[in-house]
Write an enzyme that holds these catalytic residues in place. Structure first.
Site, PDB file in Angstrom:
ATOM      1  N   ASP A  95     -10.101   3.329   2.314  1.00  0.00           N
ATOM      2  CA  ASP A  95     -10.413   2.401   3.421  1.00  0.00           C
ATOM      3  C   ASP A  95     -11.201   3.444   4.443  1.00  0.00           C
ATOM      4  O   ASP A  95     -12.304   3.050   5.336  1.00  0.00           O
ATOM      5  CB  ASP A  95      -8.941   2.168   4.243  1.00  0.00           C
ATOM      6  CG  ASP A  95      -8.435   1.122   3.785  1.00  0.00           C
ATOM      7  OD1 ASP A  95      -9.122  -0.010   3.296  1.00  0.00           O
ATOM      8  OD2 ASP A  95      -7.184   0.767   3.616  1.00  0.00           O
ATOM      9  N   LYS A 128       0.668  -1.103  -0.086  1.00  0.00           N
ATOM     10  CA  LYS A 128       0.010   0.147  -0.044  1.00  0.00           C
ATOM     11  C   LYS A 128       0.851   1.108  -0.017  1.00  0.00           C
ATOM     12  O   LYS A 128       0.605   2.173  -0.668  1.00  0.00           O
ATOM     13  CB  LYS A 128      -0.923   0.056   1.194  1.00  0.00           C
ATOM     14  CG  LYS A 128      -1.916  -1.054   1.060  1.00  0.00           C
ATOM     15  CD  LYS A 128      -2.922  -0.823   2.287  1.00  0.00           C
ATOM     16  CE  LYS A 128      -4.215  -1.737   2.316  1.00  0.00           C
ATOM     17  NZ  LYS A 128      -5.006  -1.451   3.358  1.00  0.00           N
TER      18      LYS A 128
HETATM   19  N1  LIG Z   1     -11.799  -3.930   8.434  1.00  0.00           N
HETATM   20  C1  LIG Z   1     -11.187  -3.530   7.491  1.00  0.00           C
HETATM   21  O1  LIG Z   1     -11.433  -3.061   6.363  1.00  0.00           O
HETATM   22  C2  LIG Z   1      -9.624  -3.311   7.856  1.00  0.00           C
HETATM   23  C3  LIG Z   1      -8.574  -2.508   6.960  1.00  0.00           C
HETATM   24  C4  LIG Z   1      -7.500  -2.543   7.487  1.00  0.00           C
HETATM   25  C5  LIG Z   1      -6.941  -3.073   8.582  1.00  0.00           C
HETATM   26  N2  LIG Z   1      -7.980  -4.069   9.195  1.00  0.00           N
HETATM   27  C6  LIG Z   1      -7.239  -4.597  10.497  1.00  0.00           C
HETATM   28  O2  LIG Z   1      -6.834  -3.566  11.395  1.00  0.00           O
HETATM   29  C7  LIG Z   1      -5.889  -4.103  12.194  1.00  0.00           C
HETATM   30  C8  LIG Z   1      -4.645  -3.066  12.089  1.00  0.00           C
HETATM   31  O3  LIG Z   1      -4.197  -2.931  10.602  1.00  0.00           O
HETATM   32  P1  LIG Z   1      -3.039  -1.841  10.193  1.00  0.00           P
HETATM   33  O4  LIG Z   1      -2.884  -2.177   8.724  1.00  0.00           O
HETATM   34  O5  LIG Z   1      -3.282  -0.656  10.748  1.00  0.00           O
HETATM   35  O6  LIG Z   1      -1.680  -2.540  10.821  1.00  0.00           O
HETATM   36  P2  LIG Z   1      -0.534  -1.784  11.503  1.00  0.00           P
HETATM   37  O7  LIG Z   1      -0.166  -0.679  10.514  1.00  0.00           O
HETATM   38  O8  LIG Z   1       0.436  -2.747  11.689  1.00  0.00           O
HETATM   39  O9  LIG Z   1      -0.778  -1.317  12.734  1.00  0.00           O
HETATM   40  C9  LIG Z   1      -1.169  -2.090  13.843  1.00  0.00           C
HETATM   41  C10 LIG Z   1      -1.380  -1.527  15.029  1.00  0.00           C
HETATM   42  O10 LIG Z   1      -1.925  -2.335  16.182  1.00  0.00           O
HETATM   43  C11 LIG Z   1      -0.904  -2.101  17.368  1.00  0.00           C
HETATM   44  N3  LIG Z   1      -0.866  -3.345  18.076  1.00  0.00           N
HETATM   45  C12 LIG Z   1      -0.336  -4.494  17.536  1.00  0.00           C
HETATM   46  N4  LIG Z   1       0.272  -5.127  18.489  1.00  0.00           N
HETATM   47  C13 LIG Z   1      -0.080  -4.563  19.792  1.00  0.00           C
HETATM   48  C14 LIG Z   1      -0.121  -5.109  21.056  1.00  0.00           C
HETATM   49  N5  LIG Z   1       0.248  -6.190  21.644  1.00  0.00           N
HETATM   50  N6  LIG Z   1      -0.685  -4.129  22.084  1.00  0.00           N
HETATM   51  C15 LIG Z   1      -0.986  -2.790  21.712  1.00  0.00           C
HETATM   52  N7  LIG Z   1      -1.296  -2.452  20.184  1.00  0.00           N
HETATM   53  C16 LIG Z   1      -0.724  -3.286  19.476  1.00  0.00           C
HETATM   54  C17 LIG Z   1       0.213  -1.198  16.756  1.00  0.00           C
HETATM   55  O11 LIG Z   1       0.651  -0.580  17.927  1.00  0.00           O
HETATM   56  P3  LIG Z   1       2.176   0.019  17.574  1.00  0.00           P
HETATM   57  O12 LIG Z   1       2.196   1.151  16.495  1.00  0.00           O
HETATM   58  O13 LIG Z   1       2.568   0.370  19.139  1.00  0.00           O
HETATM   59  O14 LIG Z   1       3.013  -1.176  17.065  1.00  0.00           O
HETATM   60  C18 LIG Z   1      -0.437  -0.279  15.838  1.00  0.00           C
HETATM   61  O15 LIG Z   1      -1.365   0.540  16.167  1.00  0.00           O
HETATM   62  C19 LIG Z   1      -5.402  -5.617  11.695  1.00  0.00           C
HETATM   63  O16 LIG Z   1      -6.112  -6.070  12.542  1.00  0.00           O
HETATM   64  C20 LIG Z   1      -6.121  -5.476  10.346  1.00  0.00           C
HETATM   65  O17 LIG Z   1      -6.548  -6.931   9.800  1.00  0.00           O
HETATM   66  C21 LIG Z   1      -9.186  -4.131   8.917  1.00  0.00           C
END
Ligand SMILES: NC(=O)c1ccc[n+]([C@@H]2O[C@H](COP(=O)([O-])OP(=O)(O)OC[C@H]3O[C@@H](n4cnc5c(N)ncnc54)[C@H](OP(=O)(O)O)[C@@H]3O)[C@@H](O)[C@H]2O)c1
Length: 277
Positions: A102, A65
């Site tokens: 998104d 992305k």
């Molecule tokens: N429904 C939809 O259409 C959609 C679209 C996109 C994503 N999602 C979902 O949204 C989630 C995040 O996606 P993303 O693309 O934003 O991923 P990302 O950029 O990798 O961000 C992950 C986020 O989760 C936090 N995190 C991970 N492990 C953690 C822990 N053990 N304790 C506290 N915080 C934690 C990270 O915090 P740090 O920054 O501190 O590491 C960060 O804020 C995923 O589950 C993904 O499948 C859903």
């Protein structure tokens, strides 16, 4: 025949083929939507080849992305602000246009699942500052959210977003995240906590006012611990699958010329595809 697909690495987990193929069938469109396994070092070449292979465009998922941004000839302002492209359209001259749907999907899902929801109803508490949170913050601000309370495990990432998106974002430490709930109209989990194999997001929802809504963008499982807690408290709740389905609508329109609907039949088809894996 019009063609589209999703590029990712890996890509087999993507639910996008199931949902776009459902809409192609529903609208009787002579088209296809394929999974395209593209490693990071092949992204530029794969995008360049779209036009010659007769593709109208594609979706991009992890890890492409952000990397696709400089590869676009034209960039929609939303994708530019978010710094990530999830939808590519091939123009008649072969030029690539990059979009990010998104944030649109997030807001449209809220409007569908929480009837009467208004962005200016009160403070919004957002947990997480990753890629998805960035799109959500942009959409919330554009929709008119007056105050966004943002907590992230690594505070610096939240500070970066506050700097990029402005004064309506108030950053708090991760260990103080509970305090963000007092008087909030909406709570959003934009972390990966609550996903299968991950621990749940720990929050006591008793601090949310009775009229508040809770939205979890995690969609595997569909009903996270957070959403179960919200429902047990009688709060309105929106799940992550809805966001995924709604973000796909404008992409389908770009490639196939029809703005499709999110229906219970679509949800069932996508869930069935997930379960059959
Ligand atoms: N429904 C939809 O259409 C959609 C679209 C996109 C994503 N999602 C979902 O949204 C989630 C995040 O996606 P993303 O693309 O934003 O991923 P990302 O950029 O990798 O961000 C992950 C986020 O989760 C936090 N995190 C991970 N492990 C953690 C822990 N053990 N304790 C506290 N915080 C934690 C990270 O915090 P740090 O920054 O501190 O590491 C960060 O804020 C995923 O589950 C993904 O499948 C859903």
């Amino acid at each position: 025949m019009k063609k589209a697909g999703v590029m990712g690495w890996p890509v087999s987990h993507s639910l996008s083929p199931a949902l776009h193929q459902f809409w192609l069938r529903e609208h009787g469109i002579d088209g296809s939507y394929e999974s395209l396994a593209v490693p990071p070092d092949r992204l530029a070449a794969a995008l360049r080849a779209l036009a010659s292979k007769g593709f109208a465009g594609c979706n991009l998922t992890i890890p492409h992305k952000e990397a696709a941004l400089p590869l676009m000839e034209l960039l929609d302002p939303v994708a530019r602000r978010i710094g990530a492209v999830n939808t590519v359209a091939v123009g008649p001259d072969g030029a690539l246009s990059g979009y990010n749907t998104d944030g649109y999907g997030f807001i449209e899902n809220l409007r569908a699942e929480i009837p009467g929801w208004k962005a200016d109803a009160g403070p919004v508490a957002v947990m997480g500052a990753g890629g998805a949170a960035r799109a959500i913050l942009d959409a919330l601000i554009r929709a008119g959210a007056p105050e966004i309370r943002l907590a992230n495990r690594h505070r610096a990432r939240a500070e970066e977003l506050a700097k990029a998106f402005g004064a309506s974002i108030k950053v708090s430490d991760w260990q103080d995240r509970q305090r963000a709930l007092a008087g909030a109209a909406l709570l959003i989990n934009a972390t990966s906590l609550g996903m299968e194999q991950n621990p749940p997001l720990e929050l006591d929802l008793a601090d949310l006012p009775p009229g508040a809504a809770v939205c979890d963008i995690v969609y595997a499982p569909l009903e996270t611990t957070l959403l179960k807690q919200a429902k047990a408290r009688g709060l309105r709740a929106a799940d992550g699958l809805g966001m995924l389905l709604h973000q796909a609508r404008p992409a389908f329109k770009l490639w196939f010329g029809v703005l499709p609907d999110v229906t219970p039949e679509l949800r069932r088809a996508v869930l069935a595809a997930r379960q059959s894996r």
